[in-house]
Enzyme design. Structure first.
Site, PDB file in Angstrom:
ATOM      1  CE1 TYR A 160      -3.602   2.653   0.809  1.00  0.00           C
ATOM      2  CE2 TYR A 160      -2.044   3.394   2.483  1.00  0.00           C
ATOM      3  CZ  TYR A 160      -3.183   3.603   1.725  1.00  0.00           C
ATOM      4  OH  TYR A 160      -3.903   4.763   1.883  1.00  0.00           O
ATOM      5  CG  ASN A 161       2.984   2.267   3.507  1.00  0.00           C
ATOM      6  OD1 ASN A 161       1.774   2.425   3.632  1.00  0.00           O
ATOM      7  ND2 ASN A 161       3.761   1.977   4.539  1.00  0.00           N
TER       8      ASN A 161
END
Length: 254
Positions: A160-161
């Site tokens: 996600y990051n």
């Protein structure tokens, strides 16, 4: 163009932050497209809260180019004017679960690719479809939703990051190219929000740590992030593009 003259598409806006953003635009008089994939009932509730005269729920998976094109066609047909503003908010198959997250040992390329498709691929399709309508009006506002975690990965949600870090690059490249058409492209990056479906799996002690270490001594709400999104659509930000605004109560200072 004032916000109450705009047609605003908010992707993934049947719940959580997306719903808060859609409602915020509705409160200031914009026409709002509430996009959803599965949660039709919740999307219709958001429409009802805004008012049926100024909102419509349209189903589309924004990772699918054909569905995105149809989404824009339906929006234009309904409101009888082009989409002027896009908020790329959709979150694809992800939960902020710090305990059961994928680690450096267990994360797969498929995990990464799923988030790249939800962030960058979806934004590419909405921008390409929206640009066709925005250039007609010589006006466009694109706001991508990011996260403060790619700057300070307090919890290393690897896939996600990383996808949101890529979205910053996408934002700035599009800002460079589309500026000549009076289209601005910016990003709003929040921290962990209190409390949405996506953050429901987050333990309370994580929220306590955020409160303790944030200058404002609070966890930011979806409604507060939505207010910052409105800024990038408003005339006040007409000379701002390619920027990433971190809205997390000061936890991350860029």
């Amino acid at each position: 163009m004032n916000i109450d003259e705009q047609v605003v598409l908010v992707t993934g806006s049947s719940r959580g932050l997306g719903a808060a953003i859609a409602k915020a635009f509705g409160k200031v008089g914009a026409d709002v497209v509430v996009n959803y994939v599965k949660n039709e009932d919740m999307a219709n509730q958001v429409v009802e809260s805004i008012g049926n005269d100024h909102a419509i729920a349209i189903q589309a998976d924004v990772r699918d180019e054909y569905q995105v094109d149809k989404l824009f066609e339906k929006a234009r047909e309904h409101f009888q004017k082009p989409v002027t503003t896009i908020v790329n908010n959709a979150l694809i198959q992800f939960s902020f679960d710090a305990v059961n997250r994928k680690t450096a040992d267990t994360a797969t390329w498929e995990d990464y690719n799923a988030q790249f498709e939800g962030s960058v691929k979806a934004a590419l399709y909405t921008v390409q479809a929206g640009k066709k309508q925005m250039t007609e009006s010589n006006f466009g506002r694109i706001i991508n939703i990011g996260t403060n975690l790619f700057q300070n990965p307090v919890v290393p949600y690897h896939e996600y990051n990383t996808s949101k870090a890529a979205l910053v690059g996408f934002t700035r490249n599009m800002a460079k190219e589309l500026g000549a058409d009076n289209i601005t492209v910016n990003m709003v990056s929040s921290g962990l929000l209190e409390k949405t479906d996506a953050s429901a799996a987050t333990p309370d002690d994580v929220f306590d740590v955020i409160r303790e270490n944030t200058p404002l001594k609070k966890v930011v709400t979806p409604e507060e992030v939505a207010d910052s999104v409105l800024f990038f659509a408003a005339p006040w930000s007409r000379a701002v593009t390619g920027q990433n605004l971190v809205v997390d109560g000061g936890l991350v200072m860029d």
